[in-house]
Design a protein around this motif. Structure first.
Motif, PDB file in Angstrom:
ATOM      1  N   HIS A   1       0.842  -1.189   0.000  1.00  0.00           N
ATOM      2  CA  HIS A   1       0.000   0.000   0.000  1.00  0.00           C
ATOM      3  C   HIS A   1       0.881   1.244   0.000  1.00  0.00           C
ATOM      4  N   ARG A   2       0.492   2.200  -0.770  1.00  0.00           N
ATOM      5  CA  ARG A   2       1.238   3.455  -0.773  1.00  0.00           C
ATOM      6  C   ARG A   2       0.467   4.484   0.064  1.00  0.00           C
ATOM      7  N   PRO A   3       1.177   5.455   0.607  1.00  0.00           N
ATOM      8  CA  PRO A   3       0.499   6.464   1.438  1.00  0.00           C
ATOM      9  C   PRO A   3      -0.455   7.320   0.608  1.00  0.00           C
ATOM     10  N   LEU A   4      -1.429   7.884   1.289  1.00  0.00           N
ATOM     11  CA  LEU A   4      -2.381   8.774   0.627  1.00  0.00           C
ATOM     12  C   LEU A   4      -1.697  10.072   0.243  1.00  0.00           C
ATOM     13  N   ASP A   5      -2.142  10.652  -0.859  1.00  0.00           N
ATOM     14  CA  ASP A   5      -1.645  11.984  -1.180  1.00  0.00           C
ATOM     15  C   ASP A   5      -2.294  12.965  -0.202  1.00  0.00           C
ATOM     16  N   PRO A   6      -1.770  14.173  -0.082  1.00  0.00           N
ATOM     17  CA  PRO A   6      -2.284  15.117   0.920  1.00  0.00           C
ATOM     18  C   PRO A   6      -3.785  15.413   0.795  1.00  0.00           C
ATOM     19  N   ARG A   7      -4.308  15.523  -0.426  1.00  0.00           N
ATOM     20  CA  ARG A   7      -5.737  15.816  -0.594  1.00  0.00           C
ATOM     21  C   ARG A   7      -6.588  14.677  -0.065  1.00  0.00           C
ATOM     22  N   HIS A   8      -6.218  13.445  -0.402  1.00  0.00           N
ATOM     23  CA  HIS A   8      -6.992  12.305   0.089  1.00  0.00           C
ATOM     24  C   HIS A   8      -6.846  12.142   1.602  1.00  0.00           C
ATOM     25  N   ALA A   9      -5.661  12.410   2.134  1.00  0.00           N
ATOM     26  CA  ALA A   9      -5.467  12.339   3.584  1.00  0.00           C
ATOM     27  C   ALA A   9      -6.375  13.342   4.289  1.00  0.00           C
ATOM     28  N   LEU A  10      -6.505  14.536   3.714  1.00  0.00           N
ATOM     29  CA  LEU A  10      -7.396  15.544   4.295  1.00  0.00           C
ATOM     30  C   LEU A  10      -8.848  15.089   4.225  1.00  0.00           C
ATOM     31  N   MET A  11      -9.246  14.505   3.105  1.00  0.00           N
ATOM     32  CA  MET A  11     -10.621  14.024   2.961  1.00  0.00           C
ATOM     33  C   MET A  11     -10.924  12.947   4.012  1.00  0.00           C
ATOM     34  N   VAL A  12      -9.985  12.019   4.220  1.00  0.00           N
ATOM     35  CA  VAL A  12     -10.164  10.977   5.238  1.00  0.00           C
ATOM     36  C   VAL A  12     -10.264  11.605   6.627  1.00  0.00           C
ATOM     37  N   HIS A  13      -9.416  12.570   6.909  1.00  0.00           N
ATOM     38  CA  HIS A  13      -9.452  13.254   8.203  1.00  0.00           C
ATOM     39  C   HIS A  13     -10.822  13.902   8.439  1.00  0.00           C
ATOM     40  N   ILE A  14     -11.346  14.555   7.433  1.00  0.00           N
ATOM     41  CA  ILE A  14     -12.651  15.215   7.560  1.00  0.00           C
ATOM     42  C   ILE A  14     -13.746  14.171   7.765  1.00  0.00           C
ATOM     43  N   LEU A  15     -13.707  13.074   7.013  1.00  0.00           N
ATOM     44  CA  LEU A  15     -14.707  12.022   7.197  1.00  0.00           C
ATOM     45  C   LEU A  15     -14.672  11.481   8.624  1.00  0.00           C
ATOM     46  N   ARG A  16     -13.478  11.249   9.131  1.00  0.00           N
ATOM     47  CA  ARG A  16     -13.336  10.713  10.489  1.00  0.00           C
ATOM     48  C   ARG A  16     -13.774  11.706  11.558  1.00  0.00           C
ATOM     49  N   SER A  17     -13.751  12.985  11.252  1.00  0.00           N
ATOM     50  CA  SER A  17     -14.103  13.993  12.250  1.00  0.00           C
ATOM     51  C   SER A  17     -15.593  14.318  12.265  1.00  0.00           C
ATOM     52  N   ALA A  18     -16.403  13.606  11.515  1.00  0.00           N
ATOM     53  CA  ALA A  18     -17.842  13.874  11.479  1.00  0.00           C
ATOM     54  C   ALA A  18     -18.484  13.923  12.869  1.00  0.00           C
ATOM     55  N   PRO A  19     -18.126  13.033  13.807  1.00  0.00           N
ATOM     56  CA  PRO A  19     -18.755  13.127  15.141  1.00  0.00           C
ATOM     57  C   PRO A  19     -18.486  14.455  15.854  1.00  0.00           C
ATOM     58  N   VAL A  20     -17.334  15.048  15.628  1.00  0.00           N
ATOM     59  CA  VAL A  20     -17.028  16.346  16.246  1.00  0.00           C
ATOM     60  C   VAL A  20     -17.968  17.411  15.688  1.00  0.00           C
ATOM     61  N   TYR A  21     -18.138  17.420  14.375  1.00  0.00           N
ATOM     62  CA  TYR A  21     -19.046  18.369  13.733  1.00  0.00           C
ATOM     63  C   TYR A  21     -20.486  18.126  14.186  1.00  0.00           C
ATOM     64  N   ARG A  22     -20.867  16.851  14.303  1.00  0.00           N
ATOM     65  CA  ARG A  22     -22.214  16.513  14.767  1.00  0.00           C
ATOM     66  C   ARG A  22     -22.449  17.062  16.173  1.00  0.00           C
ATOM     67  N   ASP A  23     -21.501  16.815  17.062  1.00  0.00           N
ATOM     68  CA  ASP A  23     -21.651  17.263  18.449  1.00  0.00           C
ATOM     69  C   ASP A  23     -21.700  18.782  18.551  1.00  0.00           C
ATOM     70  N   ALA A  24     -21.035  19.471  17.626  1.00  0.00           N
ATOM     71  CA  ALA A  24     -21.048  20.932  17.597  1.00  0.00           C
ATOM     72  C   ALA A  24     -22.249  21.472  16.818  1.00  0.00           C
ATOM     73  N   VAL A  25     -23.098  20.567  16.345  1.00  0.00           N
ATOM     74  CA  VAL A  25     -24.268  20.905  15.533  1.00  0.00           C
ATOM     75  C   VAL A  25     -23.834  21.750  14.326  1.00  0.00           C
ATOM     76  N   ARG A  26     -22.798  21.280  13.642  1.00  0.00           N
ATOM     77  CA  ARG A  26     -22.250  21.975  12.478  1.00  0.00           C
ATOM     78  C   ARG A  26     -21.981  21.011  11.327  1.00  0.00           C
ATOM     79  N   MET A  27     -22.921  20.115  11.066  1.00  0.00           N
ATOM     80  CA  MET A  27     -22.752  19.190   9.958  1.00  0.00           C
ATOM     81  C   MET A  27     -22.662  19.929   8.623  1.00  0.00           C
ATOM     82  N   ASP A  28     -23.241  21.114   8.561  1.00  0.00           N
ATOM     83  CA  ASP A  28     -23.108  21.908   7.340  1.00  0.00           C
ATOM     84  C   ASP A  28     -21.637  22.275   7.101  1.00  0.00           C
TER      85      ASP A  28
END
Length: 97
Positions: A1-28
């Protein structure tokens, strides 16, 4: 497996952080952050996989929660990953999404 490029790494980070946005009531803001990072582009196969996870995450954002529809879409996603031989661990409780 090769590492993710920076754009994909950021997208994964944002996907994983969905619970933080949910708890802050900022899913938008979560939706906007993912799209600003390059999501909903599907310019590569990886974009398509990440976008399919994002689509599940935003399924109930602007409507009342529909547990049946959410579970159905989740199972479709699991099947898609399974067909591609990408393992998914566990079966989450989707009743509180």
């Amino acid at each position: 497996h090769r590492p993710l490029d920076p754009r994909h790494a950021l997208m994964v980070h944002i996907l994983r952080s969905a619970p933080v946005y949910r708890d802050a009531v900022r899913m938008d803001a979560w939706e906007g952050a993912y799209q600003d990072a390059g999501g909903d582009d599907e310019s590569s196969p990886l974009d398509g996989w990440l976008d399919s996870i994002f689509a599940l995450g935003r399924l109930n954002m602007y409507t009342a929660f529909d547990q049946g529809r959410t579970e159905e879409r989740y199972q479709q996603l699991v099947a898609r990953f399974h067909d591609a031989r990408i393992p998914i661990s566990g079966t989450p409780d989707l009743s509180q999404w």
